[in-house]
Design an enzyme around this catalytic site. Sequence first.
Site, short mmCIF file in Angstrom:
data_model
loop_
_atom_site.label_atom_id
_atom_site.label_comp_id
_atom_site.label_asym_id
_atom_site.label_seq_id
_atom_site.Cartn_x
_atom_site.Cartn_y
_atom_site.Cartn_z
N HIS A 74 -78.17 -49.88 -40.99
CA HIS A 74 -77.33 -49.06 -39.87
C HIS A 74 -76.31 -49.91 -39.40
O HIS A 74 -75.01 -49.44 -39.21
CB HIS A 74 -78.26 -49.06 -38.78
CG HIS A 74 -77.62 -48.14 -37.71
ND1 HIS A 74 -77.49 -46.75 -37.77
CD2 HIS A 74 -77.66 -48.32 -36.19
CE1 HIS A 74 -76.88 -46.33 -36.77
NE2 HIS A 74 -77.03 -47.22 -35.78
N GLU A 126 -81.96 -46.42 -24.36
CA GLU A 126 -82.25 -46.59 -25.60
C GLU A 126 -82.96 -47.89 -25.72
O GLU A 126 -83.25 -48.58 -24.49
CB GLU A 126 -80.88 -46.63 -26.51
CG GLU A 126 -80.38 -45.16 -26.56
CD GLU A 126 -79.04 -45.24 -27.41
OE1 GLU A 126 -78.66 -46.55 -27.88
OE2 GLU A 126 -78.45 -44.21 -27.74
N HIS A 147 -81.61 -49.33 -38.75
CA HIS A 147 -82.34 -48.65 -37.69
C HIS A 147 -83.53 -48.11 -37.85
O HIS A 147 -84.05 -47.54 -39.02
CB HIS A 147 -81.31 -47.25 -37.50
CG HIS A 147 -81.25 -46.44 -36.23
ND1 HIS A 147 -82.63 -45.70 -36.01
CD2 HIS A 147 -80.62 -46.40 -35.33
CE1 HIS A 147 -82.21 -45.22 -34.90
NE2 HIS A 147 -81.17 -45.69 -34.45
N ARG A 158 -77.99 -56.45 -32.71
CA ARG A 158 -77.35 -55.83 -31.58
C ARG A 158 -78.12 -55.07 -30.76
O ARG A 158 -78.95 -54.15 -31.08
CB ARG A 158 -76.29 -54.97 -32.28
CG ARG A 158 -75.46 -54.13 -31.50
CD ARG A 158 -74.70 -53.19 -32.45
NE ARG A 158 -75.17 -52.24 -33.04
CZ ARG A 158 -75.44 -50.87 -32.99
NH1 ARG A 158 -74.78 -50.38 -31.80
NH2 ARG A 158 -76.17 -50.24 -33.70
N ARG A 168 -84.50 -53.00 -31.68
CA ARG A 168 -84.66 -52.45 -33.17
C ARG A 168 -85.44 -53.06 -33.85
O ARG A 168 -85.98 -52.70 -34.86
CB ARG A 168 -83.05 -52.17 -33.51
CG ARG A 168 -82.92 -50.63 -33.32
CD ARG A 168 -81.45 -50.50 -33.57
NE ARG A 168 -80.89 -49.45 -32.78
CZ ARG A 168 -79.87 -49.10 -32.84
NH1 ARG A 168 -79.07 -49.56 -33.41
NH2 ARG A 168 -79.58 -48.21 -31.74
P1 FAD Z 1 -65.49 -47.45 -38.16
O1 FAD Z 1 -65.66 -46.18 -37.16
O2 FAD Z 1 -66.44 -47.52 -39.51
O3 FAD Z 1 -64.04 -47.22 -39.05
C1 FAD Z 1 -63.67 -47.76 -39.96
C2 FAD Z 1 -62.48 -47.34 -40.55
O4 FAD Z 1 -61.79 -48.21 -41.56
C3 FAD Z 1 -62.74 -46.16 -41.25
O5 FAD Z 1 -61.66 -45.31 -40.73
C4 FAD Z 1 -62.35 -46.31 -42.93
O6 FAD Z 1 -62.04 -45.37 -43.65
C5 FAD Z 1 -61.62 -47.48 -42.63
N1 FAD Z 1 -61.14 -48.55 -43.73
C6 FAD Z 1 -62.40 -49.22 -44.38
N2 FAD Z 1 -61.80 -49.75 -45.25
C7 FAD Z 1 -60.77 -49.72 -45.49
C8 FAD Z 1 -59.71 -49.96 -46.59
N3 FAD Z 1 -60.10 -50.94 -47.30
N4 FAD Z 1 -58.54 -49.25 -46.41
C9 FAD Z 1 -58.23 -48.50 -45.65
N5 FAD Z 1 -59.07 -48.06 -44.61
C10 FAD Z 1 -60.48 -48.53 -44.70
N6 FAD Z 1 -72.78 -47.56 -32.16
C11 FAD Z 1 -72.99 -47.15 -30.87
O7 FAD Z 1 -72.63 -48.26 -29.81
N7 FAD Z 1 -73.42 -45.98 -30.27
C12 FAD Z 1 -73.90 -45.15 -31.00
O8 FAD Z 1 -74.65 -44.15 -30.60
C13 FAD Z 1 -73.86 -45.41 -32.42
N8 FAD Z 1 -74.76 -44.52 -33.33
C14 FAD Z 1 -74.44 -44.72 -34.57
C15 FAD Z 1 -74.76 -43.67 -35.36
C16 FAD Z 1 -74.52 -43.91 -36.88
C17 FAD Z 1 -75.04 -42.77 -37.78
C18 FAD Z 1 -73.91 -44.96 -37.35
C19 FAD Z 1 -73.36 -44.92 -38.72
C20 FAD Z 1 -73.34 -45.93 -36.44
C21 FAD Z 1 -73.57 -45.89 -34.97
N9 FAD Z 1 -73.33 -46.74 -34.24
C22 FAD Z 1 -73.33 -46.53 -32.77
C23 FAD Z 1 -72.46 -47.82 -34.82
C24 FAD Z 1 -70.95 -47.90 -34.40
O9 FAD Z 1 -70.66 -46.23 -34.65
C25 FAD Z 1 -70.08 -48.57 -35.13
O10 FAD Z 1 -70.43 -49.79 -35.30
C26 FAD Z 1 -68.34 -48.10 -34.65
O11 FAD Z 1 -68.07 -47.00 -34.65
C27 FAD Z 1 -67.58 -48.93 -35.59
O12 FAD Z 1 -66.22 -48.65 -35.45
P2 FAD Z 1 -64.91 -49.32 -36.04
O13 FAD Z 1 -63.99 -48.71 -35.47
O14 FAD Z 1 -65.27 -50.78 -36.16
O15 FAD Z 1 -65.36 -48.93 -37.73
C1 SIN Z 2 -78.66 -44.33 -32.08
O1 SIN Z 2 -78.29 -43.26 -31.51
O2 SIN Z 2 -79.77 -44.49 -32.16
C2 SIN Z 2 -77.95 -45.43 -32.53
C3 SIN Z 2 -77.37 -46.17 -31.27
C4 SIN Z 2 -76.53 -47.42 -32.11
O3 SIN Z 2 -76.64 -47.56 -33.16
O4 SIN Z 2 -76.16 -48.02 -31.18
#
Ligand code: FAD
Ligand code: SIN
Length: 523
Positions: free
Chosen positions: A349, A113, A241, A384, A288
């Site tokens: 993103h 990537e 993104h 990032r 990015r």
């Molecule tokens: P999240 O997975 O967002 O989980 C947050 C949780 O907190 C959820 O369950 C939510 O409901 C809960 N929550 C929030 N507020 C409250 C509240 N007040 N009370 C109770 N619950 C609450 N990163 C990569 O490294 N590789 C990738 O390929 C990649 N692709 C991506 C594609 C997309 C479309 C997106 C949106 C992001 C992508 N990212 C990627 C970024 C990555 O997915 C996120 O940064 C990561 O998953 C965040 O994980 P997390 O556990 O911190 O939060």
């Molecule tokens: C993507 O698949 O392009 C997202 C990867 C990332 O947000 O790290």
Amino acid sequence: MQIKTDFLIIGSGIAGLSFALKAAKKGKVILITKSNEEESNTKYAQGGIAAVWHDSDSIEKHVADTLNAGAGLCDEKIVRLVVTEGTERVKELIELGTKFDKKANGDYDLAKEGGHTENRILHYKDVTGFEIERALLKQIHEHKNITVYDHYYAIDILTQHHLGEVVTSQTQGITCYGAYILNTKNGVIDTVLSKITVMATGGAGHVYATTTNPVIATGDGIAMVYRAKGHVKDMEFVQFHPTSLYNPGENPSFLITEAIRGFGGILKTLDGKEFMQKYDARGSLAPRDIVARAIDNEMKTRGDDYVYLDCRHLDRKGFIEHFPNIYNKCMSLGIDPFMKMIPVIPAQHYLCGGIIVNEHAQSTITSLYAVGECACTGLHGANRLASNSLLEAVVFAHRAAEHAASAMNEISFNDKIPDWNAEGTEQAEEMILITQSQKEVQQIMSNYVGIVRSELRLKRAFDRLEILYNENEKLYDEKVITQKLCELRNLICIGYLIIKHAIRRKESVGLHYMVNYKKKEKI
Ligand code: FAD
Ligand code: SIN
């Protein structure tokens, strides 16, 4: 009702679930999540998880790529720590049942990537996050020490403020005793007393009008910690993104993974001309921030609503095998990627900033840890590197769990915390007051605090947001608490923090690009 638990985890994405599985070996865990248990940014991750895996790669190369993307603002010690420990954590994900794609010879199929000099992204087709979330939740369900409360919304964390003490950001020894949580199905607010509380609430995409994030991403954890006078950092570094699908009216925006550019996809303007080489020698696979700004610049200069991602020359079979979800989505809109170019546009993103934590994921508030996207560890600096966030989440969830498990034995519950007091509040009769204000916040942020910023735009955004802040605080004080009202309050807080930090930083760096200081950069 008052509930007691050793560990209270707020959020069921990769960070919260990973912490829960480790902490449950040491004590009772309650994990609350505001929607269905799988709903999270994690679920939608496409590209994969970066890790040093193949012999041709090295810790040094991954460190260098991360530092380079971060534009000089990464904490090198943290970068080294994440990259060094990351491979072990990814192996654990595999042991827990996560599947990553393999090649015919049995080796993992490592993708590339933007900003990576090596193929080092482990992935499961183009639905890696869904697969990780599936595997972790399966383990969670089998653990007798973990109870999941879905459709529970954390309103605020509990500190000595709730015992009547004056707490400011300078107060020493602010301590977290748990949280007030709202059952969103019946409106009841419970008090959870915990020895250790973990913020794993993810990002804040919905502070902008266009985002790839699902609707849960409203910055709740960061806002809760800021209100409790914990410290936050780097909020100006909002990652857009470069390639979300241009499909007006679709919200959240559908992501077209960067891995497609790693597979050979090329960005072009509407007249079919390549343009990325004008901005960076790495072309469509530059980091990015550079690609998103270049697209923004082309769209503004040419007056176009989008640019194209050209995949027509790519191997059809390989493409469909790697990116079935994206292929199906495009086909459902009448875009056959081998006949037509895919229209794409940048969308919010990822939030690089967040709750300041140390190398054990401890926040500045005692007994409160923060992991995943809501935390600011120092890994990302000003931008990032792709696929480093899932990695950061597992590395810090592990570190937090190790640290918290030993700290827990010294902590006792604070029984003096009062239950939620809703006296004097009344039902809000008009939802429009909330929904319209949310749209206004998103418009202000998208129009004035987007990919390209200026001092004048930031000042205007600040003034507009202040009006919304005052209106919302009045609503919050007078009306019965709902999830929507709290989310609006949190979005306003996040907008305020992004603007405040952007105004404070007197330079263009990484994701924070100011026209006033543009001489420092190429575009
Ligand atoms: P999240 O997975 O967002 O989980 C947050 C949780 O907190 C959820 O369950 C939510 O409901 C809960 N929550 C929030 N507020 C409250 C509240 N007040 N009370 C109770 N619950 C609450 N990163 C990569 O490294 N590789 C990738 O390929 C990649 N692709 C991506 C594609 C997309 C479309 C997106 C949106 C992001 C992508 N990212 C990627 C970024 C990555 O997915 C996120 O940064 C990561 O998953 C965040 O994980 P997390 O556990 O911190 O939060
Ligand atoms: C993507 O698949 O392009 C997202 C990867 C990332 O947000 O790290």
